[in-house]
Design a protein around this motif. Structure first.
Motif, PDB file in Angstrom:
ATOM      1  N   ALA A  55       0.872  -1.126   0.077  1.00  0.00           N
ATOM      2  CA  ALA A  55      -0.015  -0.035   0.012  1.00  0.00           C
ATOM      3  C   ALA A  55       0.706   1.217  -0.087  1.00  0.00           C
ATOM      4  O   ALA A  55       0.200   2.383  -0.245  1.00  0.00           O
ATOM      5  CB  ALA A  55      -1.115   0.012   1.286  1.00  0.00           C
ATOM      6  N   LYS A  59      -1.590   3.177  -4.360  1.00  0.00           N
ATOM      7  CA  LYS A  59      -2.961   3.092  -3.947  1.00  0.00           C
ATOM      8  C   LYS A  59      -3.889   2.641  -4.943  1.00  0.00           C
ATOM      9  O   LYS A  59      -4.051   3.025  -5.989  1.00  0.00           O
ATOM     10  CB  LYS A  59      -3.516   4.519  -3.531  1.00  0.00           C
ATOM     11  N   LEU A  80      -4.647  -6.594   2.776  1.00  0.00           N
ATOM     12  CA  LEU A  80      -4.914  -5.615   1.755  1.00  0.00           C
ATOM     13  C   LEU A  80      -6.315  -5.308   1.498  1.00  0.00           C
ATOM     14  O   LEU A  80      -6.655  -4.276   1.271  1.00  0.00           O
ATOM     15  CB  LEU A  80      -4.157  -5.640   0.298  1.00  0.00           C
ATOM     16  N   TYR A  83      -7.316  -3.027   4.096  1.00  0.00           N
ATOM     17  CA  TYR A  83      -6.850  -1.464   4.009  1.00  0.00           C
ATOM     18  C   TYR A  83      -7.727  -1.011   2.622  1.00  0.00           C
ATOM     19  O   TYR A  83      -8.067   0.302   2.470  1.00  0.00           O
ATOM     20  CB  TYR A  83      -5.558  -1.657   3.779  1.00  0.00           C
ATOM     21  N   PHE A  84      -8.068  -1.816   1.529  1.00  0.00           N
ATOM     22  CA  PHE A  84      -8.639  -1.258   0.353  1.00  0.00           C
ATOM     23  C   PHE A  84      -9.961  -2.192   0.225  1.00  0.00           C
ATOM     24  O   PHE A  84     -10.232  -3.012  -0.608  1.00  0.00           O
ATOM     25  CB  PHE A  84      -7.738  -1.648  -0.830  1.00  0.00           C
TER      26      PHE A  84
END
Length: 205
Positions: A55, A59, A80, A83-84
């Motif tokens: 990350a 992005k 991930l 986070y995303f």
């Protein structure tokens, strides 16, 4: 959570999911020995934060499709995915019991952006923007397994390709790829001693 918050701005939902993940992972590790006990004491640093180094490289835009090749116990894919949350992840591993653990953790973490498959990469008949992998195989093998899985049209600032987390001396391993490969020291992003020899490898498709 202190380490994660040192380097990332997290929502309260992300914080609680990373905390829950640690509890779930420890439960599964007792059953399957996904990582060593010594490593379990450093789960946040050596596995969660290490996974999130990706990350720092880029992005991913919402709607990006990513395959985690050889996801093991969920690294880096599950990290991930937390986070995303608007990015789609397909976690793939050839070991059934690891996929069982990943499926269970993804369900309990309420990660609607995650699918997991007990398969080899070559059995996946799908195209992705990126393939990510963590310490699974030499780059030549990773590239052979993933090259036909990567879409031609770019949708992110970073061109589509393969992103791998690796360590050690990679000169010989990366020679065949010439200038197409980008190597970034993770120590540029994280100051802990563990990351001194760790690298982010990006190979443009």
């Amino acid at each position: 959570m202190d380490l994660l918050k040192k380097y990332f701005e997290l929502s309260s939902e992300q914080e609680s999911k990373f905390e829950l993940f640690q509890d779930l992972f420890k439960e599964w590790n007792v059953k399957l020995n996904l990582i060593s006990r010594k490593d379990l004491d450093h789960l946040e640093e050596r596995h969660i934060l290490h996974s999130l180094a990706i990350a720092k490289l880029t992005k991913f835009k919402p709607g990006t499709k990513i395959m985690d090749l050889g996801c093991g116990g969920g690294f880096p894919g599950l990290m991930l995915a937390i986070y995303f949350p608007e990015v789609d992840f397909h976690l793939v591993d050839s070991i059934a019991k690891k996929i069982k653990a990943v499926d269970d953790m993804a369900a309990k973490l309420d990660l609607n952006n995650v699918r997991a498959s007990h398969a080899r990469a070559e059995q996946i008949d799908e195209k992705f923007d990126f393939v990510v992998s963590r310490a699974v195989a030499p780059m030549s093998k990773l590239w052979a397994w993933s090259r036909n899985k990567i879409k031609k049209d770019d949708a992110n600032a970073l061109s589509n390709g393969l992103i791998a987390l690796k360590g050690g001396d990679l000169k010989l391993e990366l020679n065949p790829f010439g200038r197409r490969v980008l190597v970034e020291d993770i120590s540029k992003h994280f100051e802990e001693a563990f990351f001194e020899t760790k690298k982010l490898i990006y190979l443009r498709a």
